[in-house]
Design a protein around this motif. Structure first.
Motif, PDB file in Angstrom:
ATOM      1  N   GLU A   1       0.826  -1.208   0.000  1.00 40.77           N
ATOM      2  CA  GLU A   1       0.000   0.000   0.000  1.00 40.77           C
ATOM      3  C   GLU A   1       0.859   1.258   0.000  1.00 40.77           C
ATOM      4  O   GLU A   1       0.528   2.244  -0.659  1.00 40.77           O
ATOM      5  N   MET A   2       1.979   1.222   0.718  1.00 43.16           N
ATOM      6  CA  MET A   2       2.884   2.368   0.746  1.00 43.16           C
ATOM      7  C   MET A   2       3.501   2.589  -0.634  1.00 43.16           C
ATOM      8  O   MET A   2       3.611   3.731  -1.089  1.00 43.16           O
ATOM      9  N   VAL A   3       3.894   1.524  -1.298  1.00 42.72           N
ATOM     10  CA  VAL A   3       4.445   1.630  -2.655  1.00 42.72           C
ATOM     11  C   VAL A   3       3.409   2.269  -3.579  1.00 42.72           C
ATOM     12  O   VAL A   3       3.725   3.195  -4.338  1.00 42.72           O
ATOM     13  N   GLN A   4       2.174   1.807  -3.499  1.00 46.63           N
ATOM     14  CA  GLN A   4       1.103   2.375  -4.323  1.00 46.63           C
ATOM     15  C   GLN A   4       0.855   3.834  -3.962  1.00 46.63           C
ATOM     16  O   GLN A   4       0.645   4.674  -4.838  1.00 46.63           O
ATOM     17  N   PHE A   5       0.868   4.138  -2.672  1.00 44.76           N
ATOM     18  CA  PHE A   5       0.658   5.510  -2.244  1.00 44.76           C
ATOM     19  C   PHE A   5       1.758   6.426  -2.780  1.00 44.76           C
ATOM     20  O   PHE A   5       1.488   7.533  -3.242  1.00 44.76           O
ATOM     21  N   LEU A   6       3.011   5.975  -2.698  1.00 46.52           N
ATOM     22  CA  LEU A   6       4.117   6.802  -3.187  1.00 46.52           C
ATOM     23  C   LEU A   6       3.984   7.078  -4.682  1.00 46.52           C
ATOM     24  O   LEU A   6       4.254   8.190  -5.139  1.00 46.52           O
ATOM     25  N   GLN A   7       3.547   6.088  -5.428  1.00 49.00           N
ATOM     26  CA  GLN A   7       3.313   6.303  -6.854  1.00 49.00           C
ATOM     27  C   GLN A   7       2.184   7.314  -7.050  1.00 49.00           C
ATOM     28  O   GLN A   7       2.290   8.241  -7.851  1.00 49.00           O
ATOM     29  N   ARG A   8       1.116   7.150  -6.323  1.00 45.40           N
ATOM     30  CA  ARG A   8      -0.023   8.066  -6.418  1.00 45.40           C
ATOM     31  C   ARG A   8       0.364   9.463  -5.933  1.00 45.40           C
ATOM     32  O   ARG A   8      -0.059  10.466  -6.513  1.00 45.40           O
ATOM     33  N   PHE A   9       1.202   9.536  -4.901  1.00 42.29           N
ATOM     34  CA  PHE A   9       1.649  10.822  -4.388  1.00 42.29           C
ATOM     35  C   PHE A   9       2.422  11.588  -5.459  1.00 42.29           C
ATOM     36  O   PHE A   9       2.270  12.810  -5.586  1.00 42.29           O
ATOM     37  N   GLN A  10       3.243  10.893  -6.218  1.00 38.52           N
ATOM     38  CA  GLN A  10       3.980  11.546  -7.301  1.00 38.52           C
ATOM     39  C   GLN A  10       3.013  12.136  -8.333  1.00 38.52           C
ATOM     40  O   GLN A  10       3.242  13.234  -8.845  1.00 38.52           O
ATOM     41  N   GLU A  11       1.937  11.413  -8.616  1.00 34.55           N
ATOM     42  CA  GLU A  11       0.916  11.925  -9.535  1.00 34.55           C
ATOM     43  C   GLU A  11       0.229  13.155  -8.943  1.00 34.55           C
ATOM     44  O   GLU A  11      -0.010  14.143  -9.633  1.00 34.55           O
ATOM     45  N   MET A  12      -0.101  13.085  -7.651  1.00 30.35           N
ATOM     46  CA  MET A  12      -0.739  14.222  -6.972  1.00 30.35           C
ATOM     47  C   MET A  12       0.169  15.443  -7.022  1.00 30.35           C
ATOM     48  O   MET A  12      -0.290  16.554  -7.288  1.00 30.35           O
ATOM     49  N   ASP A  13       1.438  15.226  -6.724  1.00 30.42           N
ATOM     50  CA  ASP A  13       2.393  16.323  -6.686  1.00 30.42           C
ATOM     51  C   ASP A  13       2.559  16.960  -8.065  1.00 30.42           C
ATOM     52  O   ASP A  13       2.607  18.192  -8.178  1.00 30.42           O
ATOM     53  N   ALA A  14       2.630  16.148  -9.101  1.00 30.89           N
ATOM     54  CA  ALA A  14       2.749  16.682 -10.463  1.00 30.89           C
ATOM     55  C   ALA A  14       1.520  17.511 -10.818  1.00 30.89           C
ATOM     56  O   ALA A  14       1.638  18.577 -11.447  1.00 30.89           O
ATOM     57  N   ASN A  15       0.342  17.049 -10.417  1.00 34.38           N
ATOM     58  CA  ASN A  15      -0.885  17.783 -10.684  1.00 34.38           C
ATOM     59  C   ASN A  15      -0.883  19.136  -9.983  1.00 34.38           C
ATOM     60  O   ASN A  15      -1.203  20.167 -10.594  1.00 34.38           O
ATOM     61  N   ILE A  16      -0.510  19.148  -8.706  1.00 38.37           N
ATOM     62  CA  ILE A  16      -0.477  20.402  -7.943  1.00 38.37           C
ATOM     63  C   ILE A  16       0.551  21.364  -8.535  1.00 38.37           C
ATOM     64  O   ILE A  16       0.288  22.562  -8.658  1.00 38.37           O
ATOM     65  N   LYS A  17       1.704  20.843  -8.903  1.00 40.84           N
ATOM     66  CA  LYS A  17       2.733  21.706  -9.489  1.00 40.84           C
ATOM     67  C   LYS A  17       2.257  22.328 -10.797  1.00 40.84           C
ATOM     68  O   LYS A  17       2.539  23.502 -11.068  1.00 40.84           O
ATOM     69  N   ALA A  18       1.530  21.559 -11.603  1.00 43.90           N
ATOM     70  CA  ALA A  18       0.992  22.107 -12.852  1.00 43.90           C
ATOM     71  C   ALA A  18      -0.039  23.199 -12.558  1.00 43.90           C
ATOM     72  O   ALA A  18      -0.055  24.241 -13.228  1.00 43.90           O
ATOM     73  N   LEU A  19      -0.888  22.975 -11.566  1.00 34.77           N
ATOM     74  CA  LEU A  19      -1.868  23.993 -11.179  1.00 34.77           C
ATOM     75  C   LEU A  19      -1.180  25.259 -10.679  1.00 34.77           C
ATOM     76  O   LEU A  19      -1.552  26.366 -11.074  1.00 34.77           O
ATOM     77  N   GLU A  20      -0.198  25.093  -9.821  1.00 32.33           N
ATOM     78  CA  GLU A  20       0.514  26.258  -9.292  1.00 32.33           C
ATOM     79  C   GLU A  20       1.224  27.036 -10.399  1.00 32.33           C
ATOM     80  O   GLU A  20       1.181  28.273 -10.417  1.00 32.33           O
ATOM     81  N   ALA A  21       1.851  26.305 -11.305  1.00 31.46           N
ATOM     82  CA  ALA A  21       2.568  26.972 -12.396  1.00 31.46           C
ATOM     83  C   ALA A  21       1.592  27.778 -13.250  1.00 31.46           C
ATOM     84  O   ALA A  21       1.871  28.937 -13.597  1.00 31.46           O
ATOM     85  N   TYR A  22       0.463  27.203 -13.572  1.00 28.31           N
ATOM     86  CA  TYR A  22      -0.540  27.906 -14.377  1.00 28.31           C
ATOM     87  C   TYR A  22      -1.104  29.109 -13.620  1.00 28.31           C
ATOM     88  O   TYR A  22      -1.225  30.208 -14.167  1.00 28.31           O
ATOM     89  N   TYR A  23      -1.419  28.887 -12.349  1.00 30.51           N
ATOM     90  CA  TYR A  23      -2.011  29.944 -11.534  1.00 30.51           C
ATOM     91  C   TYR A  23      -1.091  31.159 -11.452  1.00 30.51           C
ATOM     92  O   TYR A  23      -1.533  32.299 -11.549  1.00 30.51           O
ATOM     93  N   HIS A  24       0.197  30.916 -11.285  1.00 28.33           N
ATOM     94  CA  HIS A  24       1.148  32.012 -11.130  1.00 28.33           C
ATOM     95  C   HIS A  24       1.623  32.579 -12.468  1.00 28.33           C
ATOM     96  O   HIS A  24       2.216  33.656 -12.488  1.00 28.33           O
ATOM     97  N   ALA A  25       1.351  31.884 -13.559  1.00 26.28           N
ATOM     98  CA  ALA A  25       1.826  32.350 -14.863  1.00 26.28           C
ATOM     99  C   ALA A  25       0.736  33.111 -15.617  1.00 26.28           C
ATOM    100  O   ALA A  25       0.816  34.323 -15.771  1.00 26.28           O
ATOM    101  N   SER A  26      -0.295  32.413 -16.060  1.00 27.91           N
ATOM    102  CA  SER A  26      -1.248  33.075 -16.966  1.00 27.91           C
ATOM    103  C   SER A  26      -2.711  32.929 -16.577  1.00 27.91           C
ATOM    104  O   SER A  26      -3.593  33.322 -17.332  1.00 27.91           O
ATOM    105  N   TRP A  27      -2.981  32.383 -15.402  1.00 29.15           N
ATOM    106  CA  TRP A  27      -4.374  32.164 -14.999  1.00 29.15           C
ATOM    107  C   TRP A  27      -5.189  33.455 -15.054  1.00 29.15           C
ATOM    108  O   TRP A  27      -6.258  33.498 -15.672  1.00 29.15           O
ATOM    109  N   MET A  28      -4.705  34.503 -14.432  1.00 26.06           N
ATOM    110  CA  MET A  28      -5.477  35.741 -14.353  1.00 26.06           C
ATOM    111  C   MET A  28      -5.724  36.318 -15.751  1.00 26.06           C
ATOM    112  O   MET A  28      -6.837  36.727 -16.068  1.00 26.06           O
ATOM    113  N   GLU A  29      -4.707  36.317 -16.571  1.00 27.07           N
ATOM    114  CA  GLU A  29      -4.853  36.823 -17.932  1.00 27.07           C
ATOM    115  C   GLU A  29      -5.862  35.984 -18.716  1.00 27.07           C
ATOM    116  O   GLU A  29      -6.710  36.530 -19.418  1.00 27.07           O
TER     117      GLU A  29
END
Length: 103
Positions: free
Chosen positions: A30-58
């Motif tokens: 379960e920990m192995v699966q969680f770590l894999q899923r966590f990497q997916e979660m982290d990539a998603n959040i990083k993409a959201l943050e990058a968009y939000y701080h770059a061109s979201w408002m525009e």
């Protein structure tokens, strides 16, 4: 204490430890699966943050500047991305504290 009673206690403890060992083996998977899923979660959040701080408002301003626009996007609301990323930040801190306390 008699030898028989001692053996019964040992058998009981080993039986309990068998159960705990099997559970630990499942927990590792379960920990192995969680770590894999966590990497997916982290990539998603990083993409959201990058968009939000770059061109979201525009992007939002441009979309809603159209007079005939009746489109609605959840991510265009003022706080959706911000709240999601901040909530993840708070949960990551909780996870990190829990991990540190378990080591």
């Amino acid at each position: 204490m008699s030898k028989a009673k001692n053996l019964d206690e040992i058998r009981q403890r080993l039986s309990e430890m068998d159960e705990r060992t099997h559970r630990a083996e499942k927990d590792v998977q379960e920990m192995v699966q969680f770590l894999q899923r966590f990497q997916e979660m982290d990539a998603n959040i990083k993409a959201l943050e990058a968009y939000y701080h770059a061109s979201w408002m525009e992007d939002v301003d441009t979309l809603y500047a159209q007079e005939d626009s009746d489109e609605h996007f959840y991510s265009a609301s003022q706080d959706a991305i911000w709240n999601a990323t901040q909530d993840m930040y708070v949960e990551k801190i909780k996870l990190l504290k829990a991990m540190m306390n378990s080591i």
